[in-house]
Design an enzyme around this catalytic site. Structure first.
Site, PDB file in Angstrom:
ATOM      1  N   ARG A   1     -18.766  41.115  52.226  1.00 13.45           N
ATOM      2  CA  ARG A   1     -19.711  42.369  52.418  1.00 13.45           C
ATOM      3  C   ARG A   1     -19.860  43.019  50.999  1.00 13.45           C
ATOM      4  O   ARG A   1     -19.851  44.219  50.611  1.00 13.45           O
ATOM      5  CB  ARG A   1     -19.121  43.285  53.279  1.00 13.45           C
TER       6      ARG A   1
ATOM      7  N   SER B   1     -21.747  48.652  61.736  1.00 17.50           N
ATOM      8  CA  SER B   1     -20.142  48.751  61.519  1.00 17.50           C
ATOM      9  C   SER B   1     -19.874  49.543  60.536  1.00 17.50           C
ATOM     10  O   SER B   1     -20.124  49.661  59.247  1.00 17.50           O
ATOM     11  CB  SER B   1     -19.518  47.152  61.099  1.00 17.50           C
TER      12      SER B   1
ATOM     13  N   GLU C   1     -17.853  50.980  55.081  1.00 19.55           N
ATOM     14  CA  GLU C   1     -19.198  49.914  54.619  1.00 19.55           C
ATOM     15  C   GLU C   1     -20.391  50.638  54.242  1.00 19.55           C
ATOM     16  O   GLU C   1     -20.843  49.858  53.369  1.00 19.55           O
ATOM     17  CB  GLU C   1     -19.226  49.011  55.601  1.00 19.55           C
TER      18      GLU C   1
END
Length: 363
Positions: free
Chosen positions: A172, A249, A355
């Site tokens: 990520r 998320s 995130e």
């Protein structure tokens, strides 16, 4: 420094809540909709010449904007277009402008019988964000199919091309994340042309498809299964369903150094019991990855857990999604995020990290 005129003309006071999947965020001081790559470059150059703050906005699916908005210029990527070229026997090169809707592109590759992106179906946002975040789902990451990106380099004032090996892609993340000095203009992917998916490596997806892990399946079957799984978790946007009003998320799965994993697992066992299996996966040679969703639930935050005034809450389908239930503020959302993060830290000694990109706000 001499200011350059902004083209197209900016609008003032545009609420950014209309451009984020959370439907949250205050107004932008100036807002420019860039319909071509040249518009993007011209707008960014004008902002830089004037010395003001800049926010480049894509689909708003990985963005949390503060209630006071953004006291600068927002340049929204709205330039579209794509083309397919033969790269080598069995593979094609797909070049896509950064302003294209990601899932529309994925659907197009499936319809054309191209393999590689199907497991990334249903992810909201624009193409330009995918290499920045190294978007991944169901056993596939953008890094596996990415060839190169064209970016506008604000420091040099030039358009540059970076190959996949130049981008520092990790879980990520990339060298593009956390900095606004390079603006993605277009992205190139290398895809297979045999109508078959990437090898199915994610256990849940393999089970849904009724195949062994590492087996390939028709791309349409893989896309349909992924979309069904995502809908079951509230991860496919639906304007009528507040349970999908999220940034996906909210927390990344925590990465724990190998030297610390035994002590972390021992502390978790003290809380949940020694006979409970803790999801733990390799994350490179010197680290392990834990499941953020599993930790959140075991720390006492069930699906549907309410935040301030019940205006926000955890999704009723997936504990990783923090949702706007209507009438919420960004402050409400961040208060819930802080409660969850503190709860997991107190219970297990594991710190969760957000995130989404936080703009003019913090947890």
């Amino acid at each position: 420094m001499t200011s350059l005129p902004l083209r197209p003309e900016p609008r003032t006071g545009v609420p950014l809540s209309g451009y984020t999947t959370l439907r949250l965020g205050g107004p932008a001081a100036a807002f420019v909709a860039a319909a071509t790559a040249d518009d993007v470059v011209d707008a960014v150059r004008a902002v830089d010449a004037a010395g003001g703050p800049l926010l480049v906005l894509g689909g708003g699916s990985n963005l949390v904007v503060g209630d006071l908005g953004f006291a600068g210029t927002v340049v929204r990527l709205e330039h579209r277009g794509s083309k397919i070229d033969t790269a080598e026997p069995g593979r094609v090169r797909l070049t896509v402008e950064a302003g294209e809707d990601w899932d529309t592109v994925v659907a197009g590759t499936v319809e054309a019988g191209l393999g590689g992106l199907e497991c990334l179906s249903g992810i909201p946002g624009l193409v330009g964000a995918t290499p920045v975040q190294n978007v991944g789902a169901y056993g596939v990451e953008v890094a596996q199919v990415l060839e190169s990106v064209d970016v506008y380099d604000r420091d040099s004032g030039e358009i540059r091309t970076y190959g996949v090996d130049d981008l520092g892609l990790g879980y990520r993340t990339s060298v593009l994340k956390g900095s606004d000095r390079a603006i993605v203009l277009r992205v190139r992917f290398l895809l297979t042309d045999d109508g078959q998916s990437a090898p199915i490596r994610y256990t849940e997806l393999a089970r849904a498809l009724g195949v062994r892990q590492d087996q390939r399946v028709p791309v349409a079957a893989a896309r349909a299964a992924v979309l069904e799984l995502r809908r079951g978790k509230g991860m496919v946007l639906d304007a009528a369903d507040h349970d999908t009003w999220s940034a996906g998320s909210f927390f990344t799965n925590p990465i724990v150094p190998s030297a610390d994993i035994d002590s972390v697992l021992a502390r978790i066992a003290e809380r949940v019991g020694p006979d409970v299996t803790v999801p733990c996966y390799p994350a490179g040679p010197d680290a392990a990855k834990l499941s953020a969703a599993w930790l959140i639930e075991r720390a006492g935050f069930a699906r549907g857990y309410p935040g301030p005034g019940n205006r926000v809450g955890l999704s009723s389908k997936h504990t990783l999604a923090l949702t706007n239930r209507g009438g919420a503020t960004t402050a409400d959302l961040l208060a819930l995020a802080a409660e969850v993060r503190t709860g997991v830290l107190d219970a297990f000694g594991v710190e969760l990290h957000a995130e989404p990109v936080l703009v003019n706000c913090s947890i």
